[in-house]
Design an enzyme around this catalytic site. Structure first.
Site, PDB file in Angstrom:
ATOM      1  N   ASP A  70       0.836  -1.204   0.000  1.00 36.34           N
ATOM      2  CA  ASP A  70       0.000   0.000   0.000  1.00 36.34           C
ATOM      3  C   ASP A  70       0.865   1.245   0.000  1.00 36.34           C
ATOM      4  O   ASP A  70       1.978   1.215   0.542  1.00 36.34           O
ATOM      5  CB  ASP A  70      -0.823   0.048   1.296  1.00 36.34           C
ATOM      6  CG  ASP A  70      -2.265  -0.360   1.100  1.00 36.34           C
ATOM      7  OD1 ASP A  70      -2.556  -0.991   0.071  1.00 36.34           O
ATOM      8  OD2 ASP A  70      -3.079  -0.057   1.977  1.00 36.34           O
ATOM      9  N   TYR A  72       1.993   4.776   1.637  1.00 39.30           N
ATOM     10  CA  TYR A  72       1.921   5.309   3.006  1.00 39.30           C
ATOM     11  C   TYR A  72       0.646   6.133   3.146  1.00 39.30           C
ATOM     12  O   TYR A  72       0.228   6.823   2.214  1.00 39.30           O
ATOM     13  CB  TYR A  72       3.129   6.201   3.289  1.00 39.30           C
ATOM     14  CG  TYR A  72       4.463   5.472   3.310  1.00 39.30           C
ATOM     15  CD1 TYR A  72       4.732   4.474   4.226  1.00 39.30           C
ATOM     16  CD2 TYR A  72       5.461   5.811   2.400  1.00 39.30           C
ATOM     17  CE1 TYR A  72       5.962   3.817   4.246  1.00 39.30           C
ATOM     18  CE2 TYR A  72       6.696   5.167   2.414  1.00 39.30           C
ATOM     19  CZ  TYR A  72       6.937   4.174   3.337  1.00 39.30           C
ATOM     20  OH  TYR A  72       8.153   3.542   3.352  1.00 39.30           O
ATOM     21  N   PHE A  83       7.757   2.240  -0.916  1.00 37.72           N
ATOM     22  CA  PHE A  83       8.745   2.414   0.162  1.00 37.72           C
ATOM     23  C   PHE A  83       9.347   3.823   0.217  1.00 37.72           C
ATOM     24  O   PHE A  83      10.020   4.167   1.180  1.00 37.72           O
ATOM     25  CB  PHE A  83       9.881   1.376   0.073  1.00 37.72           C
ATOM     26  CG  PHE A  83       9.418  -0.033   0.311  1.00 37.72           C
ATOM     27  CD1 PHE A  83       9.054  -0.460   1.588  1.00 37.72           C
ATOM     28  CD2 PHE A  83       9.326  -0.940  -0.736  1.00 37.72           C
ATOM     29  CE1 PHE A  83       8.613  -1.756   1.799  1.00 37.72           C
ATOM     30  CE2 PHE A  83       8.884  -2.243  -0.528  1.00 37.72           C
ATOM     31  CZ  PHE A  83       8.530  -2.657   0.757  1.00 37.72           C
ATOM     32  N   HIS A 192      10.007  -9.127   5.079  1.00 42.48           N
ATOM     33  CA  HIS A 192       9.715  -7.704   4.825  1.00 42.48           C
ATOM     34  C   HIS A 192      10.661  -6.834   5.657  1.00 42.48           C
ATOM     35  O   HIS A 192      11.053  -7.211   6.762  1.00 42.48           O
ATOM     36  CB  HIS A 192       8.251  -7.427   5.203  1.00 42.48           C
ATOM     37  CG  HIS A 192       7.727  -6.133   4.694  1.00 42.48           C
ATOM     38  ND1 HIS A 192       7.945  -4.938   5.354  1.00 42.48           N
ATOM     39  CD2 HIS A 192       6.988  -5.832   3.602  1.00 42.48           C
ATOM     40  CE1 HIS A 192       7.361  -3.962   4.677  1.00 42.48           C
ATOM     41  NE2 HIS A 192       6.772  -4.474   3.604  1.00 42.48           N
TER      42      HIS A 192
END
Length: 226
Positions: A70, A72, A83, A192
């Site tokens: 997703d 932020y 990211f 992750h």
């Protein structure tokens, strides 16, 4: 996502590759949903940045795909690249850990900004599975059609390109990797980079040097990650 005539505003090579997707019923519904969300709620990223990952990285220039989930959902963070955060925004924990792994793998990051445009311009597609999100509501635009769209993106890259590197961090990204032909692409998988999981196999996984070794072995220019 598009103009008044319904044309999707996306980089020309991608428009050609994804033209069939734009005409499908799910995408029409998705576009109406996203349009309504921007009208009635605070949604990230800014509309001009929804397809920024594609606009910075034409289809034939891609060498590496990094997959996120997703955007932020905090103010001023999402900028259309997974990211990444906009210039001047403090680095979120996952990005801090990405830079930590980069430091131990290759070297300290020279450019401390979290806007990873410098990677994108070298052929790194920083792709979120879902390209929009409602403010402060993680996952709010999941299940609306974005996942089908980004599955198509991955499938097109797998089918029509050769010797790409797909970097899949975490179980969600790994599940998206089902569409990748591993006989002609390198898939790098690990935990992750989130603080909740980075110690379980992300740290020490050396994705950046592995990527560059593979690119060099196929007579391609390595990525300047620093």
């Amino acid at each position: 996502m598009g103009d008044k005539e319904g044309n999707v505003k996306i980089e020309a090579s991608w428009k050609k590759v994804l033209q069939d997707e734009f005409g499908k019923e799910y995408f029409t519904k998705l576009r109406e949903f996203v349009k309504g969300e921007y009208q009635h709620a605070i949604v990230y990223p800014a509309p001009k940045n929804i397809f920024r990952a594609f606009d910075l990285c034409p289809f034939d220039k891609i060498e590496v795909v990094i997959l996120g989930q997703d955007p932020y959902h905090g103010p001023n963070q999402a900028n259309g690249l997974c990211f990444a955060v906009s210039e001047g925004v403090p680095l979120p924990p996952s990005l801090q850990n990405i830079f930590k792994e980069l430091a131990t793998d290759i070297g300290l990051v020279k450019n401390k900004t979290g806007d990873l445009e410098r990677w994108a311009k070298q052929g790194v597609l920083l792709l979120n599975a879902t390209l929009t999100v409602r403010a402060r509501t993680a996952g709010s635009h999941q299940g609306k059609g974005w996942e089908e769209f980004t599955d198509a993106v991955i499938r097109k890259l797998s089918e029509e390109r050769e010797n790409l590197v797909f970097i899949l961090w975490g179980n969600y990204a790994k599940s998206k990797g089902a569409h990748i032909d591993r006989t002609k692409h390198l898939v790098i998988e690990s935990a992750h980079p989130s603080p909740f999981s980075a110690a379980n196999g992300f740290f020490g996984s050396k994705p950046f040097s592995k990527t560059n070794d593979y690119l060099a072995a196929h007579n391609k220019k390595p990525i300047d990650w620093l």
